[in-house]
Design a protein around this motif. Structure first.
Motif, mmCIF file in Angstrom:
data_model
loop_
_atom_site.group_PDB
_atom_site.id
_atom_site.type_symbol
_atom_site.label_atom_id
_atom_site.label_comp_id
_atom_site.label_asym_id
_atom_site.label_seq_id
_atom_site.Cartn_x
_atom_site.Cartn_y
_atom_site.Cartn_z
ATOM 1 N N ARG A 26 -15.326 -1.298 3.038
ATOM 2 C CA ARG A 26 -14.847 -0.336 4.030
ATOM 3 C C ARG A 26 -14.041 0.815 3.429
ATOM 4 O O ARG A 26 -13.656 1.734 4.135
ATOM 5 C CB ARG A 26 -13.989 -1.062 5.083
ATOM 6 N N GLY A 27 -13.779 0.757 2.157
ATOM 7 C CA GLY A 27 -13.088 1.853 1.497
ATOM 8 C C GLY A 27 -14.073 2.881 0.977
ATOM 9 O O GLY A 27 -15.275 2.826 1.254
ATOM 10 N N GLY A 67 2.509 6.677 -0.363
ATOM 11 C CA GLY A 67 1.733 6.049 0.707
ATOM 12 C C GLY A 67 1.010 7.031 1.586
ATOM 13 O O GLY A 67 0.648 6.719 2.724
ATOM 14 N N LYS A 85 3.499 1.449 -7.038
ATOM 15 C CA LYS A 85 3.681 1.923 -5.667
ATOM 16 C C LYS A 85 4.721 3.036 -5.594
ATOM 17 O O LYS A 85 4.622 3.938 -4.756
ATOM 18 C CB LYS A 85 4.091 0.758 -4.761
ATOM 19 N N PRO A 112 -2.708 -7.602 -1.615
ATOM 20 C CA PRO A 112 -2.525 -7.555 -0.155
ATOM 21 C C PRO A 112 -1.066 -7.438 0.271
ATOM 22 O O PRO A 112 -0.773 -6.956 1.373
ATOM 23 C CB PRO A 112 -3.118 -8.900 0.315
ATOM 24 N N THR A 150 -4.953 6.409 1.772
ATOM 25 C CA THR A 150 -5.474 5.042 1.651
ATOM 26 C C THR A 150 -6.189 4.925 0.309
ATOM 27 O O THR A 150 -7.146 5.651 0.054
ATOM 28 C CB THR A 150 -6.446 4.705 2.791
ATOM 29 N N PRO A 159 -0.939 -3.298 1.352
ATOM 30 C CA PRO A 159 -1.671 -3.963 2.447
ATOM 31 C C PRO A 159 -2.787 -3.129 3.054
ATOM 32 O O PRO A 159 -3.767 -3.674 3.573
ATOM 33 C CB PRO A 159 -0.570 -4.259 3.473
ATOM 34 N N SER A 160 -2.669 -1.819 3.020
ATOM 35 C CA SER A 160 -3.698 -0.968 3.631
ATOM 36 C C SER A 160 -4.764 -0.515 2.631
ATOM 37 O O SER A 160 -5.735 0.134 3.021
ATOM 38 C CB SER A 160 -3.041 0.271 4.258
ATOM 39 N N ALA A 161 -4.592 -0.859 1.373
ATOM 40 C CA ALA A 161 -5.545 -0.436 0.344
ATOM 41 C C ALA A 161 -6.783 -1.333 0.354
ATOM 42 O O ALA A 161 -6.777 -2.444 0.893
ATOM 43 C CB ALA A 161 -4.884 -0.472 -1.026
ATOM 44 N N HIS A 162 -7.853 -0.822 -0.248
ATOM 45 C CA HIS A 162 -9.092 -1.573 -0.392
ATOM 46 C C HIS A 162 -9.224 -2.014 -1.847
ATOM 47 O O HIS A 162 -9.014 -1.213 -2.762
ATOM 48 C CB HIS A 162 -10.288 -0.715 0.025
ATOM 49 N N THR A 189 -8.178 3.033 -2.958
ATOM 50 C CA THR A 189 -9.144 2.016 -3.354
ATOM 51 C C THR A 189 -8.850 1.621 -4.790
ATOM 52 O O THR A 189 -8.751 2.484 -5.666
ATOM 53 C CB THR A 189 -10.588 2.543 -3.257
#
Length: 482
Positions: A300-301, A198, A193, A217, A201, A221-224, A203
């Motif tokens: 959704r990614g 950031g 990270k 998660p 987004t 948290p916002s990644a797929h 995947t």
């Protein structure tokens, strides 16, 4: 020696040896590991994966020497120690190496951990600045995987890799840990990270390791998180013991059809077929396997049609030779491979012409050929009907197609290509910049600089801070049980 001419003249030759040489066998100490080390040292420089079994065969074939596997193994280990350094001392040399990386490649990211009480090595994370910058020009997608190390102290290599505009492997970060467990994957993701930032987004595609399932998660948290389809198929196959191979292959194929289904309706139809094939096994298999992680219909990614973690596995194969080396040389060999790859691709792309990379240009040409015979009707400035089999609706303004392949792949499908052609608009304007040549060049614009080993200080036991890792029995690992 003739004094007049200085020529050596042999007047008598006695063919009986008196120097004590004897036939060397596995029981003869003259054919020891020191001799093997001397013989194979040059070979080890050229071929780090020299195997003891090959040495046994070659010494017999070339010199008529019979040596045991153990002698060959010890000889190869000594040769590797001479060429690449000792495995044990290599851990402490990571301090010097990490400092050198930061000097030669400023703003790289390194995290070296060792036990402050025992001094034992724990884990090491590294990402070079050129890789960090290059990732910003790759698709926002990372492949995660781990592999075993094969040196004296074993351990695991965890890696994150992306793909460039020409779909080539782009290593981002890697780490050396004692094992592939939940704690180490969480630690790896926290360090990762710091590298990826950031702004986009992301995947992630992985083999569904439990450590990733728990940590992803929390840390991203916002990644797929997409699951590797190949691993899912293997997991399904392994649940069916005492079943013939053709039946297993049939179920795996049906699972694949579910994964590739573009719509929810299509997915449900394929899933019903899969469940009917073996209700008990499929129901248990799907219990904790939500389709949002593996099905195109629910995901959704943006995964650009990447259904498997093949890039990370390619990285593991790419560094297969390095996995046998002492830890510092292992890391430096991987650095050298990434450095050479970046340089080669930087030169290669300088000769490219056009807008998108060669591999994507071929895909675009194939889509044009597939749609050449289709007729197109225009509804308005943006909406077109493509009379294929079946017919499709294409919105060139929103860049969507009712076949959903344009949205799933992030690249124009055949229907979109023929609609753009009839609209008179430039098809290249509908292609994601992640596939463009300029993006590829930006990916490899950075440089990874060498770390000259000549400047490395000699190992001093009195100044040693980092010792080899501790084994499960609380003692330091030793080869061959010594």
């Amino acid at each position: 020696m003739l004094s007049s001419s200085g020529v050596l003249c042999v007047k008598r030759f006695d063919s009986v040896h008196t120097c004590g040489a004897a036939v060397r066998t596995s029981r003869n100490p003259r054919a020891g590991s020191d001799l093997v080390s001397t013989v194979v040292a040059d070979r080890e420089r050229d071929k780090p994966l020299t195997r003891p079994t090959d040495v046994v065969f070659d010494l017999k074939n070339e010199y008529g020497l019979d040596i045991s596997y153990r002698v060959a193994w010890l000889g190869v280990e000594k040769a590797r120690g001479e060429v690449y350094g000792d495995h044990a001392t290599s851990f402490d040399q990571l301090r010097w190496y990490s400092n050198s990386v930061m000097q030669k490649n400023p703003n790289s990211y390194i995290n070296l951990e060792f036990d402050q009480k025992t001094g034992s090595f724990v884990r090491h994370f590294i990402s070079f600045r050129a890789c960090i910058d290059g990732l910003n020009h790759c698709r926002p997608m990372l492949f995660l995987d781990g592999t075993f190390l094969k040196g004296r102290f074993k351990g695991n290599l965890l890696a994150a890799a992306a793909k460039d505009a020409n779909q080539g492997l782009f290593p981002v970060a890697f780490a050396i840990v004692d094992s592939e467990n939940s704690a180490n994957w969480e630690w790896f993701l926290r360090n990762l990270k710091e590298v990826v930032g950031g702004g986009r987004t992301l995947t992630f595609i992985s083999d569904r390791h439990v450590g990733l399932l728990h940590s992803m998660p929390i840390i991203f948290p916002s990644a797929h998180h997409a699951y590797c389809l190949l691993h899912l198929q293997i997991n399904l196959r392994d649940r069916m013991k005492y079943v013939n191979a053709s039946y297993k292959i049939g179920l795996m194929r049906k699972l694949r059809e579910c994964a590739y289904a573009p719509t929810v309706t299509c997915f449900n139809e394929k899933l019903e077929v899969l469940k009917k094939a073996n209700p008990a096994v499929i129901e248990d298999f799907m219990k904790y396997l939500h389709p949002k992680h593996w099905s195109n219909a629910y995901f959704r990614g943006q995964r650009y049609r990447e259904m498997c973690s093949n890039a990370a596995e390619s990285f593991n194969n790419w560094v297969s030779e390095a996995r046998h080396l002492p830890i510092m040389r292992l890391i430096d060999m991987i650095r050298g491979q990434i450095m050479e790859q970046m340089s080669e691709r930087r030169v290669k792309c300088s000769k490219w012409a056009g807008v998108i990379s060669p591999k994507m240009e071929k895909k675009l040409a194939a889509a044009c050929n597939d749609s050449r015979a289709w007729c197109v009707s225009q509804a308005n400035d943006d909406v077109y009907e493509v009379h294929s089999h079946p017919s499709m609706l294409v919105d060139v303004g929103k860049q969507t197609c009712s076949c959903f392949q344009r949205q799933i792949n992030g690249f124009p499908c055949s229907h979109a290509v023929v609609a753009f052609r009839n609209s008179g608009r430039n098809i290249y304007g509908a292609i994601d910049s992640a596939f463009c040549i300029d993006t590829f060049r930006a990916t490899y614009s950075g440089t990874i600089y060498p770390i000259p080993i000549v400047g490395r200080p000699l190992f001093n036991p009195a100044e040693c801070l980092i010792a080899p890792p501790i084994g499960p029995n609380g003692r330091e690992f030793h080869p061959m049980g010594r």
